[in-house]
Enzyme design. Structure first.
Site, short mmCIF file in Angstrom:
data_model
loop_
_atom_site.label_atom_id
_atom_site.label_comp_id
_atom_site.label_asym_id
_atom_site.label_seq_id
_atom_site.Cartn_x
_atom_site.Cartn_y
_atom_site.Cartn_z
N ALA A 12 34.54 54.97 55.80
CA ALA A 12 35.92 55.06 55.30
C ALA A 12 35.84 55.27 53.78
O ALA A 12 34.80 55.68 53.27
CB ALA A 12 36.70 53.81 55.68
N SER A 129 33.27 45.60 44.05
CA SER A 129 34.60 45.83 43.47
C SER A 129 34.65 47.12 42.69
O SER A 129 33.66 47.53 42.09
CB SER A 129 34.98 44.68 42.54
OG SER A 129 36.22 45.00 41.92
N GLY A 131 37.10 49.70 43.95
CA GLY A 131 37.86 50.66 44.75
C GLY A 131 37.08 51.94 44.94
O GLY A 131 35.85 52.00 44.74
N LYS A 183 33.33 37.25 44.73
CA LYS A 183 34.22 38.41 44.89
C LYS A 183 35.63 37.93 45.26
O LYS A 183 36.63 38.49 44.79
CB LYS A 183 33.66 39.36 45.97
CG LYS A 183 34.61 40.51 46.34
CD LYS A 183 34.80 41.46 45.19
CE LYS A 183 35.82 42.54 45.30
NZ LYS A 183 36.39 43.02 46.50
N HIS A 186 37.24 36.76 42.14
CA HIS A 186 37.56 37.99 41.38
C HIS A 186 38.90 38.54 41.86
O HIS A 186 39.78 38.87 41.05
CB HIS A 186 36.44 39.01 41.58
CG HIS A 186 36.79 40.43 41.22
ND1 HIS A 186 37.62 41.22 42.00
CD2 HIS A 186 36.46 41.19 40.16
CE1 HIS A 186 37.76 42.39 41.42
NE2 HIS A 186 37.07 42.41 40.31
N ASN A 187 39.07 38.63 43.16
CA ASN A 187 40.32 39.19 43.70
C ASN A 187 41.51 38.27 43.43
O ASN A 187 42.62 38.75 43.17
CB ASN A 187 40.19 39.43 45.20
CG ASN A 187 39.40 40.68 45.51
OD1 ASN A 187 38.55 41.09 44.73
ND2 ASN A 187 39.66 41.30 46.65
N GLU A 190 42.51 38.94 40.07
CA GLU A 190 43.16 40.26 40.08
C GLU A 190 44.64 40.14 40.50
O GLU A 190 45.52 40.76 39.88
CB GLU A 190 42.38 41.15 41.04
CG GLU A 190 42.89 42.56 41.22
CD GLU A 190 42.07 43.30 42.30
OE1 GLU A 190 40.83 43.31 42.24
OE2 GLU A 190 42.70 43.85 43.22
#
Ligand code: NBP
Length: 479
Positions: A12, A129, A131, A183, A186-187, A190
Site C-alpha cells: 500500500a 514515521s 507518511g 512511535k 510520537h503520534n 502529533e
C-alpha cells in the site's frame, strides 16, 4: 538469480514507497502482497526495471532472500500482522528476522516478540514515521525487539532513514515493544501539536477575521523562527491552496469532522494506566471526537448561539500572543509525552534514551521540528530530568512566553472560542507549579464519605477523621 537483501510484504502507500526508497539506495528487495493483482500492478508500474523481485507466494519470497532472511511487514495493524507472522513461521528458519513496520499496539509487539523468539527467530517492532513522502525519501524509524536483530537490519534502516546533522534518524530503541511504544507517543504528541495549530488558526480567523493569505503569511513567517517545523510548514501550504473547481480556498470547503486511527487514544489510555498526566494529548483526541458529534453540535449551535464581537486589542499584539501561546503549549505537550516515556521506561525496564529519541524525531517524521534539539540537549545535560519544563532552557522560554499565552487564553474564553489544548496546557503548567493544591479538600472529601484516610503536612502517618461526630469531636488516628 540475484538474492534480495530484504523482503517487504504489504504494497500500500507506505510499503511501496519504502521499497522504492530501499532500492534507490542500492538494496535489492523482494515483495509480496495479499492481493496478487497489486503486486503485479506494482511490478509493471513503479517497480519496473528496478532491483525489485515480485513474488506471489511466501515460499518464493523466502527463497529469494539472503540469510538471515529479513522480512518487513507493512500491512494494516492488528490481525493482518498475526496472520502473516503465522504464515512466515512456516517458510522461514531459525535466525531469520520478521520486522513489523506498521503502527502496531506495543503490547501486541511484546506478545509477538515472545512468540517469534520461542520459535528461534528474531522479531522487530519498528515505528516508521513520515507518511508517504517520508517512506520514499527518508523516514524516522524507531526499531525495538530482539536485540540480536539490530546488527543485521542496521545497515538497511540507517541508510534509508532521514539524516540530520550527519546522524541517521534511526537508532535501536530497546527490547520487545519499546519501538512501537515510542512511535505511539510520537503520534500522541502529533495529535496535540495538530490540535494546537488548529486552535491557533481558529483564533486568527475569529478574533482577527484574517483571510487565508494573511494567515498563510503568518504561518510562513513563524516557520522561519522558533516554531520551525513540518506541521507549521504544511499549514502554510494548506492555507494557500485554491480549489480548482470553485476558485475558493480549499480549506473553507473541507468538512470539520476529524478522523483518527487510534494511536492518540492508545497514548492517552496508556497515560491513564501508568498514572502520568498527559491531558493536552488527551484533549487532541477528545477534540476530534467532539468534532464528529455533528448532531449534538448542531443542536447546541441553535441553543447557545455565539456572538461574534471583535476584541479591542490590536491585531499585531494578538498575533504575538498567539505565537507565544503556541510555542509555550507545544513545550507542555512534549513535556507530557516525554514524562510518559520516562515512566514507561521504568515500568517496562526499557532504559529509553530520551535525548536520543528526541534526535530521531528531528528528521523524516511528522513532528519534526527545530526545537527538538533543545530536548536532546536538556536530557544530555541531565538524563534524570524529572520534567522537561525544569530544564533551564525551557524554564526561560516558558517565562518569556507566559504573558501572551495567558492574554490569548483569557481573550478566547471571553469570546466563547474553544481552545481545549491551549487551555489544558496552561492548566497543566499552573497545576504543576502550585505549592499547595486544592487536593487537600479532595482528600478530606474522600475520607468523609469513604474513610480513605489522608496524610498531614504537620506530622507523619496516615489519619482518618470521624467527620460527623457530635460536639465537633475529631478522632485522628494512625491507620
Ligand atoms: P494500510 O494500513 O491501508 O494497509 C494496507 C495493506 O494491508 C495492504 O497490503 C493490504 O493488503 C493489507 N491487508 C489488509 Br488492509 N487487511 C489484510 C488482511 N486481513 N490480511 C493480510 N493483509 C491485509 O496501508 P498503509 O497506509 O501503507 O500503512 C501500512 C502500515 O503502516 C499500517 O500499520 C499503518 O498504520 C502504518 N503507517 C501508515 C502511515 C501512513 O501515512 N499511511 C504512516 C506511518 C505508519 P491488500 O492489498 O490485499 O488489501
Amino acid at each position: 538469480m540475484q538474492k534480495a537483501d530484504i523482503g517487504l510484504i504489504g504494497l500500500a502507500v507506505m510499503g511501496e514507497n519504502l521499497v522504492l526508497n530501499m532500492e534507490s539506495k542500492g538494496f535489492t528487495v523482494t515483495v509480496h502482497n495479499r492481493t496478487p493483482e497489486k503486486t503485479q500492478k506494482f511490478a509493471e508500474g513503479r517497480a519496473w526495471g528496478k532491483n525489485i523481485l515480485p513474488t506471489y507466494s511466501l515460499n518464493d519470497l523466502a527463497k529469494n532472500l539472503k540469510t538471515p532472511r529479513k522480512v518487513m511487514l507493512m500491512v494494516k495493524a492488528g490481525e493482518p500482522v498475526d496472520i502473516f507472522i503465522e504464515k512466515l513461521l512456516e517458510v522461514l528458519e531459525p535466525g531469520d528476522i520478521i520486522i513489523d513496520g506498521g503502527n502496531s499496539l506495543y503490547s501486541d509487539t511484546i506478545r509477538r516478540t515472545k512468540l517469534v523468539e520461542e520459535k528461534g527467530l528474531l522479531y522487530v517492532g519498528a515505528g516508521v514515521s513520515g507518511g508517504e513522502e517520508g517512506a520514499l525519501n527518508g523516514p524516522s524509524i524507531m526499531p525495538g525487539g530482539s536485540g540480536k536483530a539490530w546488527k543485521h537490519i542496521q545497515p538497511i534502516f540507517q541508510t534509508i532513514s532521514a539524516w540530520v546533522d550527519e546522524k541517521p534518524c534511526c537508532q535501536w530503541i530497546g527490547e520487545n515493544g519499546s519501538g512501537h511504544y515510542v512511535k505511539m507517543v510520537h503520534n500522541g504528541i502529533e495529535y496535540a501539536d495538530m490540535q494546537l495549530i488548529g486552535e491557533t488558526y481558529f483564533l486568527m480567523k475569529h478574533l482577527l477575521g484574517f483571510n487565508m493569505v494573511e494567515m498563510k503569511d503568518i504561518f510562513s513567517d513563524w516557520n522561519s523562527g522558533e516554531l520551525e517545523s513540518y506541521l507549521i510548514e504544511i499549514t502554510a501550504d494548506i492555507l494557500s491552496k485554491t480549489d480548482q473547481e470553485t476558485g475558493k480556498p480549499l480549506l473553507e470547503l473541507i468538512g470539520d469532522e476529524a478522523g483518527q486511527k487510534g494511536t492518540g487514544k492508545w497514548t492517552s489510555q496508556e497515560s491513564l494506566d501508568l498514572g502520568v498526566a498527559a491531558p493536552t494529548i488527551a484533549e487532541g483526541v477528545f477534540a476530534r471526537i467532539i468534532s464528529g458529534a455533528k448532531k449534538q453540535r448542531e443542536a447546541a449551535v441553535e441553543a447557545f448561539p455565539n456572538t461574534d464581537a471583535k476584541p479591542s486589542l490590536d491585531s499585531k499584539r494578538i498575533v504575538d500572543c498567539l505565537h507565544q501561546a503556541l510555542f509555550a503549549s507545544k513545550i507542555i505537550v512534549y513535556a507530557q509525552g516525554f514524562d510518559l516515556l520516562r515512566h514507561a521506561s521504568q515500568q517496562y525496564g526499557w532504559e529509553l534514551n530520551l535525548g536520543e529519541i528526541a534526535s530521531l524525531w528531528r528528521g523524516g517524521c511528522i513532528i519534526r521540528a527545530q526545537f527538538l534539539q533543545n530536548i536532546t540537549h536538556a536530557y544530555e545535560a541531565n538524563p534524570d530530568l524529572e520534567n522537561l519544563l525544569l530544564a533551564p532552557y525551557f524554564q526561560k522560554i516558558l517565562k518569556q512566553n507566559e504573558e501572551g499565552w495567558r492574554e490569548i487564553i483569557a481573550l478566547a474564553i471571553k469570546h466563547g472560542l474553544p481552545i481545549p489544548a491551549l487551555s489544558s496546557a496552561i492548566s497543566y503548567f499552573d497545576g504543576i507549579r502550585q505549592p499547595y493544591l486544592w487536593t487537600n479538600l479532595v482528600q478530606a472529601q474522600r475520607d468523609y464519605f469513604g474513610a480513605h484516610g489522608y496524610g498531614r503536612i504537620d506530622k507523619g502517618g496516615r489519619f482518618h477523621t470521624e467527620w460527623q461526630k457530635a460536639n465537633d469531636v475529631v478522632i485522628s488516628e494512625e491507620i
